[in-house]
Enzyme design. Structure first.
Site, PDB file in Angstrom:
ATOM      1  N   GLU A  69     -11.377  92.406  83.279  1.00 14.38           N
ATOM      2  CA  GLU A  69     -10.200  93.269  83.408  1.00 14.38           C
ATOM      3  C   GLU A  69      -9.618  93.646  82.042  1.00 14.38           C
ATOM      4  O   GLU A  69      -8.417  93.513  81.798  1.00 14.38           O
ATOM      5  CB  GLU A  69      -9.137  92.588  84.283  1.00 14.38           C
ATOM      6  N   GLU A  75     -14.125  90.326  92.529  1.00 11.86           N
ATOM      7  CA  GLU A  75     -13.200  89.281  92.974  1.00 11.86           C
ATOM      8  C   GLU A  75     -12.384  89.815  94.146  1.00 11.86           C
ATOM      9  O   GLU A  75     -11.897  90.942  94.104  1.00 11.86           O
ATOM     10  CB  GLU A  75     -12.217  88.860  91.872  1.00 11.86           C
TER      11      GLU A  75
END
Length: 375
Positions: free
Chosen positions: A14, A157
């Site tokens: 991220e 995720e």
């Protein structure tokens, strides 16, 4: 053809997150190129793919069909996606409907799950009954907008925590994860990509992490499908025959004893000791919405004392607390508030080698089941 186990090298995690305020943006593409070149030199480029797991805040829109990448990052994303596509890499995104519910008081609770929300999102002729499909189609629209609408997608995720805040509990976690698995295995896809689910989906996470940062929220230490000692928290049918997860066996627990507050002593100064204990051990279940939040003041103190005591491998002096603590051989757990017993190891917060190996093997099997059943 897909290999039995796909292999990837993730560059960062991220890196475009808005809270990072752009500090990593300039390094992502050069790093991806370097890794790709290294794989090519090692003749592994066809077997190992470079990916960049992205947070869902990379793209924005009120409606999925209007999805677009953030203006501040659009140019870099175009370059990155072009490079990934050229080299046969998928786009990896982390999607958390729980965080949408947690961060927005007006977010419809049932829209976070998969049972036909009473608050569907209508987007032209498409009707979205769950946040996952809406989020994923927002990404697909954003990719289509820059010319890569057929980019393969991996969910890097996704999951639901079981403690720490009001909506984080075992019932909701089971409901969400089972709903997700059923949804993926149905091969329904989404309105913008019907009949084509993500190529792989990775549930987050395997174990609770008692030392993880709680900056995003007290739930951060409770994402595990298994407890810290390898015990399945709930049933989860992955569509592979067995209806349940398998818990670790022969766990080398420390002796069945706990450190609790001595109710016969003056506990007026206990808060100082609780603060010290919770600065070292995990006490997130004691906070608002946690499973131990409503058990009472003395039980709260006892929980904090015991968490520290178990983390210190039940060292006798770790239950002293200026005489306010005492050791008991009667389990002080109350309803859903579970007082833990540590594991014999170099650190009570670390799983023994056997349990780690067991869970690693189990996790590989789980991920293989979910990722490849839908291929």
């Amino acid at each position: 053809m897909h290999s039995r186990f796909s292999r990837y090298i993730a560059v960062g995690n991220e890196p475009f997150l808005m809270t990072y305020q752009g500090q990593f943006q300039a390094f992502v593409l050069p790093s991806v190129i370097n890794v790709q070149q290294a794989l090519a030199k090692a003749n592994l480029a066809s077997e190992v793919k470079v990916v960049v797991p992205c947070n869902a805040d990379l793209y924005q829109s009120n409606l999925p069909s209007q999805g677009a990448f953030r203006p501040d990052i659009n140019q870099i994303v175009v370059q990155l996606v072009s490079f990934l596509s050229k080299n046969g890499s998928p786009f990896v995104v982390n999607i958390y409907p729980f965080l949408s519910l947690y961060g927005n008081a007006n977010f419809p609770a049932d829209y976070a799950f998969f049972e036909n929300s009473t608050h569907p999102l209508v987007d032209g002729g498409n009707v979205y009954t769950n946040a996952f499909d809406g989020n994923l189609d927002t990404l697909l629209a954003a990719l289509n907008r820059i010319g890569f609408g057929q980019m393969p997608i991996i969910i890097g995720e996704i999951g639901w925590p079981t403690d720490g805040v009001v909506a984080a509990n075992i019932s909701n976690a089971e409901r969400f994860n089972q709903g997700l698995v059923n949804h993926i295995l149905s091969n329904k896809g989404t309105p913008l990509r019907p009949g084509i689910p993500p190529m792989e989906v990775y549930l987050f996470g395997l174990l609770d992490e008692g030392q993880k940062s709680v900056l995003p929220g007290n739930f951060e230490r409770h994402w595990g499908i298994f407890t810290f000692d390898g015990q399945a928290k709930y049933r989860l049918d992955l569509g592979q025959g067995s209806k349940e997860l398998v818990s670790a066996v022969n766990v080398p627990y420390l002796p069945s004893r706990w450190c609790v507050a001595n109710s016969y002593r003056d506990l007026s100064s206990a808060s100082t000791h609780v603060q010290l204990a919770c600065s070292r051990a995990d006490c997130t279940t004691l906070l608002y919405g946690g499973s131990c939040n409503t058990v009472g003041e003395i039980a709260n103190v006892s929980y904090a004392f015991n968490s520290y005591y178990q983390q210190q491998n039940q060292a006798e002096e770790s239950c002293y607390f200026d005489g306010l603590g005492m050791i008991t051989f009667v389990d002080p757990s109350i309803a859903d508030c579970r007082f833990l017993v540590g594991i014999r190891d170099s650190s009570a917060s670390v799983l023994s080698k056997n349990i780690r190996n067991f869970l690693l093997t189990l996790w590989i099997v789980m991920m293989y089941s979910l990722a490849f059943t839908c291929l």
